[in-house]
Design a protein around this motif. Structure first.
Motif, PDB file in Angstrom:
ATOM      1  N   LEU A   1      -7.802  16.444  -3.091  1.00  0.00           N
ATOM      2  CA  LEU A   1      -6.924  16.879  -4.184  1.00  0.00           C
ATOM      3  C   LEU A   1      -7.738  17.008  -5.463  1.00  0.00           C
ATOM      4  N   ASP A   2      -7.573  18.127  -6.155  1.00  0.00           N
ATOM      5  CA  ASP A   2      -8.207  18.326  -7.474  1.00  0.00           C
ATOM      6  C   ASP A   2      -9.709  18.062  -7.436  1.00  0.00           C
ATOM      7  N   ASP A   3     -10.341  18.362  -6.316  1.00  0.00           N
ATOM      8  CA  ASP A   3     -11.797  18.265  -6.152  1.00  0.00           C
ATOM      9  C   ASP A   3     -12.355  16.845  -6.126  1.00  0.00           C
ATOM     10  N   ASN A   4     -11.553  15.817  -6.466  1.00  0.00           N
ATOM     11  CA  ASN A   4     -12.131  14.465  -6.460  1.00  0.00           C
ATOM     12  C   ASN A   4     -11.110  13.350  -6.195  1.00  0.00           C
ATOM     13  N   GLN A   5      -9.975  13.683  -5.589  1.00  0.00           N
ATOM     14  CA  GLN A   5      -8.971  12.652  -5.317  1.00  0.00           C
ATOM     15  C   GLN A   5      -8.445  12.782  -3.886  1.00  0.00           C
ATOM     16  N   VAL A   6      -8.029  11.624  -3.327  1.00  0.00           N
ATOM     17  CA  VAL A   6      -7.401  11.587  -2.004  1.00  0.00           C
ATOM     18  C   VAL A   6      -6.179  10.677  -2.069  1.00  0.00           C
ATOM     19  N   LYS A   7      -5.247  10.899  -1.151  1.00  0.00           N
ATOM     20  CA  LYS A   7      -4.027  10.090  -1.089  1.00  0.00           C
ATOM     21  C   LYS A   7      -4.215   9.008  -0.043  1.00  0.00           C
ATOM     22  N   THR A   8      -4.038   7.739  -0.463  1.00  0.00           N
ATOM     23  CA  THR A   8      -4.202   6.591   0.426  1.00  0.00           C
ATOM     24  C   THR A   8      -2.945   5.724   0.374  1.00  0.00           C
ATOM     25  N   ASP A   9      -2.983   4.603   1.116  1.00  0.00           N
ATOM     26  CA  ASP A   9      -1.870   3.655   1.057  1.00  0.00           C
ATOM     27  C   ASP A   9      -1.710   3.082  -0.347  1.00  0.00           C
ATOM     28  N   ALA A  10      -2.801   3.065  -1.078  1.00  0.00           N
ATOM     29  CA  ALA A  10      -2.752   2.531  -2.447  1.00  0.00           C
ATOM     30  C   ALA A  10      -2.440   3.605  -3.480  1.00  0.00           C
ATOM     31  N   GLY A  11      -2.128   4.799  -3.025  1.00  0.00           N
ATOM     32  CA  GLY A  11      -1.848   5.905  -3.931  1.00  0.00           C
ATOM     33  C   GLY A  11      -3.052   6.833  -4.045  1.00  0.00           C
ATOM     34  N   VAL A  50     -23.293  11.517   7.865  1.00  0.00           N
ATOM     35  CA  VAL A  50     -22.698  11.636   6.536  1.00  0.00           C
ATOM     36  C   VAL A  50     -21.213  11.290   6.624  1.00  0.00           C
ATOM     37  N   LEU A  51     -20.724  10.469   5.689  1.00  0.00           N
ATOM     38  CA  LEU A  51     -19.303  10.144   5.632  1.00  0.00           C
ATOM     39  C   LEU A  51     -18.553  11.323   5.024  1.00  0.00           C
ATOM     40  N   THR A  52     -17.583  11.870   5.771  1.00  0.00           N
ATOM     41  CA  THR A  52     -16.896  13.079   5.327  1.00  0.00           C
ATOM     42  C   THR A  52     -15.400  12.972   5.526  1.00  0.00           C
ATOM     43  N   ILE A  53     -14.693  13.862   4.842  1.00  0.00           N
ATOM     44  CA  ILE A  53     -13.262  14.063   5.071  1.00  0.00           C
ATOM     45  C   ILE A  53     -13.006  15.558   5.130  1.00  0.00           C
ATOM     46  N   PRO A  54     -11.949  15.991   5.802  1.00  0.00           N
ATOM     47  CA  PRO A  54     -11.604  17.419   5.793  1.00  0.00           C
ATOM     48  C   PRO A  54     -11.225  17.868   4.386  1.00  0.00           C
ATOM     49  N   LEU A  55     -11.575  19.100   4.061  1.00  0.00           N
ATOM     50  CA  LEU A  55     -11.236  19.641   2.736  1.00  0.00           C
ATOM     51  C   LEU A  55      -9.731  19.657   2.502  1.00  0.00           C
ATOM     52  N   ILE A 108     -14.006   5.427  -1.203  1.00  0.00           N
ATOM     53  CA  ILE A 108     -13.280   5.020  -0.013  1.00  0.00           C
ATOM     54  C   ILE A 108     -14.288   4.657   1.081  1.00  0.00           C
ATOM     55  N   THR A 109     -13.793   4.051   2.143  1.00  0.00           N
ATOM     56  CA  THR A 109     -14.652   3.654   3.258  1.00  0.00           C
ATOM     57  C   THR A 109     -14.163   4.323   4.537  1.00  0.00           C
ATOM     58  N   GLU A 110     -14.852   3.995   5.618  1.00  0.00           N
ATOM     59  CA  GLU A 110     -14.471   4.557   6.912  1.00  0.00           C
ATOM     60  C   GLU A 110     -13.118   4.038   7.392  1.00  0.00           C
ATOM     61  N   LYS A 111     -12.654   2.916   6.824  1.00  0.00           N
ATOM     62  CA  LYS A 111     -11.385   2.335   7.270  1.00  0.00           C
ATOM     63  C   LYS A 111     -10.199   2.774   6.419  1.00  0.00           C
ATOM     64  N   THR A 112     -10.453   3.510   5.349  1.00  0.00           N
ATOM     65  CA  THR A 112      -9.370   3.937   4.466  1.00  0.00           C
ATOM     66  C   THR A 112      -8.484   4.970   5.161  1.00  0.00           C
ATOM     67  N   LEU A 113      -7.185   4.739   5.103  1.00  0.00           N
ATOM     68  CA  LEU A 113      -6.251   5.702   5.672  1.00  0.00           C
ATOM     69  C   LEU A 113      -5.960   6.791   4.647  1.00  0.00           C
ATOM     70  N   LEU A 114      -6.073   8.036   5.089  1.00  0.00           N
ATOM     71  CA  LEU A 114      -5.871   9.183   4.196  1.00  0.00           C
ATOM     72  C   LEU A 114      -4.666   9.972   4.684  1.00  0.00           C
ATOM     73  N   TYR A 115      -3.923  10.528   3.707  1.00  0.00           N
ATOM     74  CA  TYR A 115      -2.730  11.280   4.024  1.00  0.00           C
ATOM     75  C   TYR A 115      -2.801  12.652   3.362  1.00  0.00           C
TER      76      TYR A 115
END
Length: 360
Positions: free
Chosen positions: A319-329, A310-315, A349-356
């Motif tokens: 942000l706001d239950d459905n947003q993440v911060k990337t290079d594109a904002g 499963v493609l996942t990210i840490p909680l 997003i994909t596996e290559k997306t950088l998250l901040y």
């Protein structure tokens, strides 16, 4: 020149720190679960009550003792005075005499019926004699009406008295039955009463001591299964709809630090506890610990979903239950399963997306 070198080194250090702050989504084998607190209780747990009030005269068992079904537990001697028995016997004798006619209750009504019957016969003879005369146009209309009225009154009075006799007989019969039941109850209540076990199990608590007064509203002891224990979990009302019978439960108990046990959901009680807005869910161990006691506490995770790759990210990056911060904002994503640490990413997003991480 030296200052310039220090500045460049500092810039490289800051740059490397910033690069270290970003992550990319990862594929893992993910399990979604519902958290709950846990209390361990014996199966078939019940409290022992007496059906009569009295004095606890004898105790046949001790706390922690194993018992079998119908085994004697306690002996209670009733404290009701013998006067109650005597009064009940007098009431029974009186009710029996009244019903059998040995006293004047039924006899007086029967005497009234006999008198009414004689009166009815006399009025009947006078009426039909007068009727025959009136049919031949002999006599006066007043005499005819008077005889008829007397006849009707006598007939109604006789019917009323007969109904009264039948009704009184029924009432007296019921009085006899009630008096007999009351007398039997008082006899039983004055005898010794032995309380027996309803199950094969263990005595977990004894609340009364020898010589103490026993009543029907206070439990004497607590019994339950000796080797079968139930896991009781309080599940929040927002999660209860996700719980079904047969789901796996991961258990950790405070008494067994570092050990993990598995169980299966066996029962969902449908009534909500209004005090804490939770539902009771029960489960049974697949392989229980060697030693368990009533009231042991711990934590549980009810597994409601499990998928691999499963493609996942840490909680912490959500942000706001459905947003993440990337290079594109900020980017909106579609989420799926979640647990205490990760959330599934379905799209956005994909596996290559950088998250901040966002700044606190």
């Amino acid at each position: 020149m030296q200052k310039l070198m220090l500045f460049l080194l500092f810039s490289l250090f800051v740059s490397s720190c910033k690069q270290a702050e970003h992550i990319t989504p990862q594929r893992i084998n993910m399990t979604e679960s519902i958290y709950s607190s846990v209390i361990i209780q014996p199966d078939s747990l019940y409290q022992v009550y007496a059906i009569i009030s009295g004095i606890l005269e004898k105790t046949f068992v001790e706390e922690g003792q194993l018992v079998t079904k119908n085994q004697a537990l306690f002996k209670v001697t009733n404290t009701a005075p013998e006067l109650n028995v005597q009064n009940a016997k007098l009431a029974l004798d009186l009710a029996t005499d009244n019903y059998s006619g040995g006293v004047t209750v039924l006899q007086s009504i029967e005497d009234e019926i006999n008198a009414a019957l004689l009166n009815y016969k006399n009025d009947s003879i006078n009426f039909f004699r007068q009727k025959n005369l009136w049919d031949q146009r002999i006599g006066s209309k007043i005499e005819y009406d008077t005889k008829k009225l007397n006849y009707d009154l006598s007939k109604n009075n006789l019917t009323t008295l007969q109904s009264k006799l039948n009704r009184t007989k029924n009432e007296l019969y019921i009085n006899v039955k009630q008096a007999k039941n009351n007398y039997t109850t008082t006899l039983v209540a004055t005898k010794d009463y032995t309380i027996k076990s309803s199950i094969t199990g263990k005595v977990y608590a004894i609340n009364k001591s020898l010589g103490e007064l026993i009543n029907t509203a206070t439990p004497i002891a607590t019994l339950g299964s000796a080797n079968q224990f139930v896991i009781e979990m309080l599940v929040d009302e927002v999660d209860i709809v996700k719980v079904i019978i047969g789901q796996q439960v991961i258990i950790s108990l405070d008494a067994y630090k570092g050990e993990v046990f598995t169980a299966k959901v066996t029962k969902i009680l449908p009534k909500k506890d209004e005090r804490n807005q939770t539902f009771m869910v029960e489960a049974l161990f697949e392989t229980p610990p060697n030693v368990l006691y009533p009231g042991l506490s711990g934590e549980a995770n009810i597994v409601i979903g499990k998928r691999d790759n499963v493609l996942t990210i840490p909680l912490a990056y959500l942000l706001d239950d459905n947003q993440v911060k990337t290079d594109a904002g900020l980017v909106t994503i579609k989420t799926g399963m979640r647990n205490m640490e990760y959330i599934e990413v379905l799209s956005g997003i994909t596996e290559k997306t950088l998250l901040y991480k966002t700044e606190e």
